[in-house]
Design a protein around this motif. Sequence first.
Motif, PDB file in Angstrom:
ATOM      1  N   ASP A 126      50.625  30.071  44.023  1.00  0.00           N
ATOM      2  CA  ASP A 126      49.810  29.627  42.885  1.00  0.00           C
ATOM      3  C   ASP A 126      49.507  30.752  41.902  1.00  0.00           C
ATOM      4  O   ASP A 126      48.416  30.826  41.336  1.00  0.00           O
ATOM      5  CB  ASP A 126      48.506  28.981  43.357  1.00  0.00           C
ATOM      6  N   ASN A 127      50.474  31.654  41.736  1.00  0.00           N
ATOM      7  CA  ASN A 127      50.348  32.799  40.824  1.00  0.00           C
ATOM      8  C   ASN A 127      49.132  33.659  41.149  1.00  0.00           C
ATOM      9  O   ASN A 127      48.453  34.162  40.254  1.00  0.00           O
ATOM     10  CB  ASN A 127      50.347  32.342  39.368  1.00  0.00           C
ATOM     11  N   LYS A 128      48.866  33.812  42.460  1.00  0.00           N
ATOM     12  CA  LYS A 128      47.731  34.623  42.911  1.00  0.00           C
ATOM     13  C   LYS A 128      48.194  35.710  43.867  1.00  0.00           C
ATOM     14  O   LYS A 128      49.160  35.532  44.608  1.00  0.00           O
ATOM     15  CB  LYS A 128      46.680  33.743  43.583  1.00  0.00           C
ATOM     16  N   ASP A 129      47.485  36.805  43.846  1.00  0.00           N
ATOM     17  CA  ASP A 129      47.696  37.910  44.771  1.00  0.00           C
ATOM     18  C   ASP A 129      47.440  37.385  46.187  1.00  0.00           C
ATOM     19  O   ASP A 129      46.405  36.778  46.458  1.00  0.00           O
ATOM     20  CB  ASP A 129      46.708  39.027  44.408  1.00  0.00           C
ATOM     21  N   ALA A 130      48.390  37.605  47.097  1.00  0.00           N
ATOM     22  CA  ALA A 130      48.301  37.055  48.450  1.00  0.00           C
ATOM     23  C   ALA A 130      47.116  37.608  49.244  1.00  0.00           C
ATOM     24  O   ALA A 130      46.628  36.951  50.158  1.00  0.00           O
ATOM     25  CB  ALA A 130      49.593  37.338  49.210  1.00  0.00           C
ATOM     26  N   ILE A 131      46.638  38.787  48.912  1.00  0.00           N
ATOM     27  CA  ILE A 131      45.536  39.398  49.667  1.00  0.00           C
ATOM     28  C   ILE A 131      44.189  39.140  49.011  1.00  0.00           C
ATOM     29  O   ILE A 131      43.240  38.716  49.667  1.00  0.00           O
ATOM     30  CB  ILE A 131      45.791  40.912  49.867  1.00  0.00           C
ATOM     31  N   THR A 132      44.094  39.360  47.719  1.00  0.00           N
ATOM     32  CA  THR A 132      42.784  39.232  47.052  1.00  0.00           C
ATOM     33  C   THR A 132      42.521  37.835  46.515  1.00  0.00           C
ATOM     34  O   THR A 132      41.376  37.484  46.252  1.00  0.00           O
ATOM     35  CB  THR A 132      42.679  40.213  45.868  1.00  0.00           C
ATOM     36  N   GLY A 133      43.572  37.059  46.295  1.00  0.00           N
ATOM     37  CA  GLY A 133      43.409  35.732  45.710  1.00  0.00           C
ATOM     38  C   GLY A 133      43.197  35.756  44.209  1.00  0.00           C
ATOM     39  O   GLY A 133      43.013  34.717  43.581  1.00  0.00           O
ATOM     40  N   LYS A 134      43.240  36.944  43.604  1.00  0.00           N
ATOM     41  CA  LYS A 134      43.066  37.050  42.151  1.00  0.00           C
ATOM     42  C   LYS A 134      44.375  36.702  41.444  1.00  0.00           C
ATOM     43  O   LYS A 134      45.459  36.853  42.009  1.00  0.00           O
ATOM     44  CB  LYS A 134      42.639  38.472  41.780  1.00  0.00           C
ATOM     45  N   PRO A 135      44.285  36.232  40.188  1.00  0.00           N
ATOM     46  CA  PRO A 135      45.501  35.899  39.445  1.00  0.00           C
ATOM     47  C   PRO A 135      46.444  37.103  39.349  1.00  0.00           C
ATOM     48  O   PRO A 135      45.998  38.249  39.225  1.00  0.00           O
ATOM     49  CB  PRO A 135      44.977  35.522  38.053  1.00  0.00           C
ATOM     50  N   LEU A 136      47.746  36.809  39.435  1.00  0.00           N
ATOM     51  CA  LEU A 136      48.736  37.870  39.273  1.00  0.00           C
ATOM     52  C   LEU A 136      48.712  38.363  37.835  1.00  0.00           C
ATOM     53  O   LEU A 136      48.666  37.564  36.903  1.00  0.00           O
ATOM     54  CB  LEU A 136      50.133  37.357  39.624  1.00  0.00           C
ATOM     55  N   ARG A 137      48.728  39.676  37.686  1.00  0.00           N
ATOM     56  CA  ARG A 137      48.712  40.278  36.356  1.00  0.00           C
ATOM     57  C   ARG A 137      50.086  40.805  35.992  1.00  0.00           C
ATOM     58  O   ARG A 137      50.938  40.995  36.858  1.00  0.00           O
ATOM     59  CB  ARG A 137      47.691  41.404  36.314  1.00  0.00           C
ATOM     60  N   LYS A 138      50.286  41.065  34.732  1.00  0.00           N
ATOM     61  CA  LYS A 138      51.552  41.619  34.252  1.00  0.00           C
ATOM     62  C   LYS A 138      51.906  42.845  35.104  1.00  0.00           C
ATOM     63  O   LYS A 138      51.052  43.683  35.378  1.00  0.00           O
ATOM     64  CB  LYS A 138      51.413  42.012  32.778  1.00  0.00           C
ATOM     65  N   GLY A 139      53.157  42.906  35.517  1.00  0.00           N
ATOM     66  CA  GLY A 139      53.609  44.043  36.314  1.00  0.00           C
ATOM     67  C   GLY A 139      53.368  43.888  37.809  1.00  0.00           C
ATOM     68  O   GLY A 139      53.517  44.836  38.570  1.00  0.00           O
ATOM     69  N   TRP A 140      53.002  42.673  38.268  1.00  0.00           N
ATOM     70  CA  TRP A 140      52.755  42.451  39.692  1.00  0.00           C
ATOM     71  C   TRP A 140      54.022  42.721  40.488  1.00  0.00           C
ATOM     72  O   TRP A 140      55.126  42.715  39.958  1.00  0.00           O
ATOM     73  CB  TRP A 140      52.215  41.049  39.933  1.00  0.00           C
ATOM     74  N   ASN A 141      53.850  42.967  41.786  1.00  0.00           N
ATOM     75  CA  ASN A 141      54.961  43.283  42.674  1.00  0.00           C
ATOM     76  C   ASN A 141      55.209  42.160  43.670  1.00  0.00           C
ATOM     77  O   ASN A 141      54.264  41.556  44.170  1.00  0.00           O
ATOM     78  CB  ASN A 141      54.668  44.546  43.487  1.00  0.00           C
ATOM     79  N   LEU A 142      56.472  41.923  43.974  1.00  0.00           N
ATOM     80  CA  LEU A 142      56.818  41.054  45.092  1.00  0.00           C
ATOM     81  C   LEU A 142      57.118  41.994  46.251  1.00  0.00           C
ATOM     82  O   LEU A 142      58.156  42.648  46.290  1.00  0.00           O
ATOM     83  CB  LEU A 142      58.012  40.166  44.762  1.00  0.00           C
ATOM     84  N   HIS A 143      56.164  42.095  47.156  1.00  0.00           N
ATOM     85  CA  HIS A 143      56.226  43.080  48.241  1.00  0.00           C
ATOM     86  C   HIS A 143      57.120  42.614  49.379  1.00  0.00           C
ATOM     87  O   HIS A 143      56.988  41.501  49.869  1.00  0.00           O
ATOM     88  CB  HIS A 143      54.809  43.341  48.777  1.00  0.00           C
ATOM     89  N   HIS A 144      58.042  43.488  49.797  1.00  0.00           N
ATOM     90  CA  HIS A 144      58.894  43.259  50.963  1.00  0.00           C
ATOM     91  C   HIS A 144      58.088  43.583  52.213  1.00  0.00           C
ATOM     92  O   HIS A 144      57.702  44.737  52.411  1.00  0.00           O
ATOM     93  CB  HIS A 144      60.099  44.201  50.950  1.00  0.00           C
TER      94      HIS A 144
END
Length: 101
Positions: free
Chosen positions: A29-47
């Motif tokens: 849902d376009n959210k950071d998997a840990i914090t639950g905050k919206p993904l911001r420009k430059g977000w990472n898809l972590h391996h």
Amino acid sequence: MSKNSELKAKFRRSVEWKNFRKHMADLYDNKDAITGKPLRKGWNLHHLDMSLENYQDLDEDKFIPLNKATHEMLHQVFRYSYAIDKLVYYVKKMEKINRKF
């Protein structure tokens, strides 16, 4: 730049990676998997699987979208994963000491 870094960078420019990255953002849902905050420009898809031989294995269970600060924090925590139990113990102790009634 090392040969491995060049190969990783080339893969991250591929259509396959870009589509998978968008799919993963949508899955969370376009959210950071840990914090639950919206993904911001430059977000990472972590391996989660950091082995080079599995770098292009696009298994949904091996990736999480993270904002830059969360991504950096996760790598720091991973470096000290041997100390997680102690860290949790002292954080809980701090919470107890600093709890305001």
